[in-house]
Design a protein around this motif. Structure first.
Motif, mmCIF file in Angstrom:
data_model
loop_
_atom_site.group_PDB
_atom_site.id
_atom_site.type_symbol
_atom_site.label_atom_id
_atom_site.label_comp_id
_atom_site.label_asym_id
_atom_site.label_seq_id
_atom_site.Cartn_x
_atom_site.Cartn_y
_atom_site.Cartn_z
ATOM 1 N N ASP A 15 0.858 -1.179 0.000
ATOM 2 C CA ASP A 15 0.000 0.000 0.000
ATOM 3 C C ASP A 15 0.895 1.230 0.000
ATOM 4 O O ASP A 15 2.075 1.164 0.365
ATOM 5 N N VAL A 16 0.313 2.351 -0.419
ATOM 6 C CA VAL A 16 0.996 3.635 -0.401
ATOM 7 C C VAL A 16 0.350 4.489 0.675
ATOM 8 O O VAL A 16 -0.885 4.517 0.805
ATOM 9 N N SER A 17 1.156 5.176 1.462
ATOM 10 C CA SER A 17 0.630 6.022 2.530
ATOM 11 C C SER A 17 -0.285 7.088 1.937
ATOM 12 O O SER A 17 -0.086 7.529 0.798
ATOM 13 N N PRO A 18 -1.312 7.514 2.684
ATOM 14 C CA PRO A 18 -2.262 8.492 2.138
ATOM 15 C C PRO A 18 -1.616 9.793 1.668
ATOM 16 O O PRO A 18 -2.148 10.446 0.771
ATOM 17 N N ASP A 19 -0.457 10.155 2.237
ATOM 18 C CA ASP A 19 0.217 11.367 1.772
ATOM 19 C C ASP A 19 1.062 11.124 0.531
ATOM 20 O O ASP A 19 1.669 12.057 -0.025
ATOM 21 N N GLY A 20 1.125 9.874 0.060
ATOM 22 C CA GLY A 20 1.822 9.544 -1.168
ATOM 23 C C GLY A 20 3.328 9.491 -1.064
ATOM 24 O O GLY A 20 4.020 9.339 -2.073
ATOM 25 N N ASP B 223 10.866 5.016 0.264
ATOM 26 C CA ASP B 223 10.699 6.439 0.007
ATOM 27 C C ASP B 223 10.421 6.587 -1.487
ATOM 28 O O ASP B 223 11.291 6.310 -2.323
ATOM 29 N N LEU B 224 9.215 7.019 -1.847
ATOM 30 C CA LEU B 224 8.827 7.035 -3.251
ATOM 31 C C LEU B 224 9.504 8.153 -4.034
ATOM 32 O O LEU B 224 9.646 8.045 -5.255
ATOM 33 N N ALA B 225 9.920 9.208 -3.385
ATOM 34 C CA ALA B 225 10.633 10.266 -4.094
ATOM 35 C C ALA B 225 12.043 9.811 -4.445
ATOM 36 O O ALA B 225 12.516 10.016 -5.570
ATOM 37 N N PHE C 66 -3.060 0.761 4.842
ATOM 38 C CA PHE C 66 -3.083 1.911 5.734
ATOM 39 C C PHE C 66 -4.527 2.249 6.101
ATOM 40 O O PHE C 66 -5.449 2.062 5.293
ATOM 41 N N THR C 67 -4.727 2.806 7.307
ATOM 42 C CA THR C 67 -6.000 3.446 7.614
ATOM 43 C C THR C 67 -6.052 4.758 6.825
ATOM 44 O O THR C 67 -5.028 5.302 6.429
ATOM 45 N N PRO C 68 -7.262 5.292 6.564
ATOM 46 C CA PRO C 68 -7.362 6.498 5.732
ATOM 47 C C PRO C 68 -6.582 7.698 6.257
ATOM 48 O O PRO C 68 -6.144 8.543 5.465
ATOM 49 N N ASP C 69 -6.385 7.775 7.581
ATOM 50 C CA ASP C 69 -5.627 8.896 8.135
ATOM 51 C C ASP C 69 -4.120 8.638 8.148
ATOM 52 O O ASP C 69 -3.338 9.508 8.553
ATOM 53 N N GLY C 70 -3.714 7.436 7.717
ATOM 54 C CA GLY C 70 -2.298 7.107 7.663
ATOM 55 C C GLY C 70 -1.668 6.764 8.991
ATOM 56 O O GLY C 70 -0.453 6.534 9.055
#
Length: 351
Positions: free
Chosen positions: A219-224, A241-243, A263-267
């Motif tokens: 999964d990807v964290s909600p903040d991307g 780290d996706l960047a 992840f939960t929606p709030d991360g």
């Protein structure tokens, strides 16, 4: 296969138990015939691999309102952005090459989507109005456009068992887990003008990131910013780290046999299911540490979060039920019976 008369299905549909504090939720059955029930505006979707059906569940009552046959070996499900159509991957470890759409309003399957040489469709995502999928047998990812009813894009990964994927909302980043290669692929459109050979007008770059053995749940964290992948054979979680496109930490989370990670929606929290273990592991994302092991049965697979983050739904495949976990207390508060060997889960939300 059991005949799918509406009264018969709905008569056997209610397999729900609500737990009092400290009690183990039971699965109760109601055999009373029921009148046809429309699909709720917010519906939980549950795949049964044994019954080859998609159950439409009312999340308020936890009642199965209808079941739809969806073809051979259904593994994953996703719903369109308007909540009117579900898409089911017919996997078969590469034996099949179809995605089965389901009209959630009419509560019936539509003609299967033939993917041609793209065998073994599995992971699914909806982004930018299109359906994205992995094609494990072809070592590729693809994109289906519902408007012209056509696959309009394919990208090879060159990795073994490209299984699950997460796609950004704008469709400009695809992250896949490649189980047997022990890697994660990060695919993005190349910046600048495309080269002449880019037939689609967009050239894509792929970065292959080595992770742990048996990388599957992702999964990807909600903040991307981060991708987390659960490595089933190593029992670890790789944080990418996706960047920078590198693993920044490997967590010794003791999740051997891990199947899905969400992840939960709030991360704030991360849920990890394991097919071979009795618990769902819950990690606090900021601390990158396990805070609770939630007993759910003999093993678990698919996970989906309620959009408001209040509950997590976990497919307990060996126990033929879906566990409902209260995210605040991290306790199983109910169980849903939605067919044999449940696996893929999704939400369908109508505007």
């Amino acid at each position: 296969m059991v005949p799918l008369s509406r009264a018969g299905w709905l008569g056997a549909a209610l397999l729900v138990g609500i737990a009092s504090p400290g009690a183990h939720p039971a699965i109760a059955q109601s055999s009373a015939p029921r009148m046809p029930v429309p699909t709720p505006a917010r519906a939980l979707l549950v795949l049964s691999k044994t019954d080859r059906t998609l159950s439409i569940v009312d999340p308020t009552t936890l009642v199965v309102v209808w079941r739809v046959p969806v073809g051979p070996d259904p593994h994953e499900v996703i719903a369109s952005a308007d909540g009117r159509v579900a898409y089911v991957s017919n996997y078969g470890f590469g034996a099949y090459n179809t995605i089965t759409p389901v009209d959630l309003i009419a509560q019936q399957a539509l003609p299967a989507i033939d993917l041609g040489p793209l065998h073994g469709p599995h992971g699914l995502a909806v982004a930018d109005g299109k359906i994205w999928f992995t094609a494990e047998g072809a070592k590729a990812i693809g994109r289906y456009d519902p408007a012209p009813h056509a696959v309009d894009w394919v990208l090879g990964t060159g990795q073994d068992r490209t299984h699950m994927l997460v796609v950004s909302a704008d469709g400009k980043r695809v992250v896949t887990s490649n189980v047997s290669s022990a890697t994660v692929t990060i695919a993005e459109p190349r910046s600048g003008p495309p080269p002449p050979v880019a037939a689609s007008g967009v050239d894509w770059t792929e970065t292959v990131v080595p992770v742990g053995r048996g990388a599957e749940g992702i999964d990807v964290s909600p903040d991307g910013r981060e991708a987390w992948v659960a490595n089933a054979q190593d029992g670890t979680i790789s944080v990418i780290d996706l960047a920078r496109k590198v693993v920044v930490q490997t967590l010794a989370a003791d999740v051997r046999g891990a199947n899905r990670l969400k992840f939960t929606p709030d991360g704030a929290l991360v849920f990890v299911s394991t097919l071979g273990g009795p618990d769902v592991s819950v990690l606090r994302a900021a601390a990158r540490a396990v805070v609770r092991r939630v007993p759910v049965g003999r093993g678990a697979a698919g996970i989906v979060m309620q959009p408001d983050g209040a509950r997590a739904y976990v497919a307990c495949t060996p126990d033929d039920s879906v566990a409902v976990i209260d995210v605040r207390s991290l306790m199983v508060v109910a169980r849903i019976g939605a067919g044999g060997r449940p696996d893929g889960l999704a939400w369908a939300v109508q505007p």
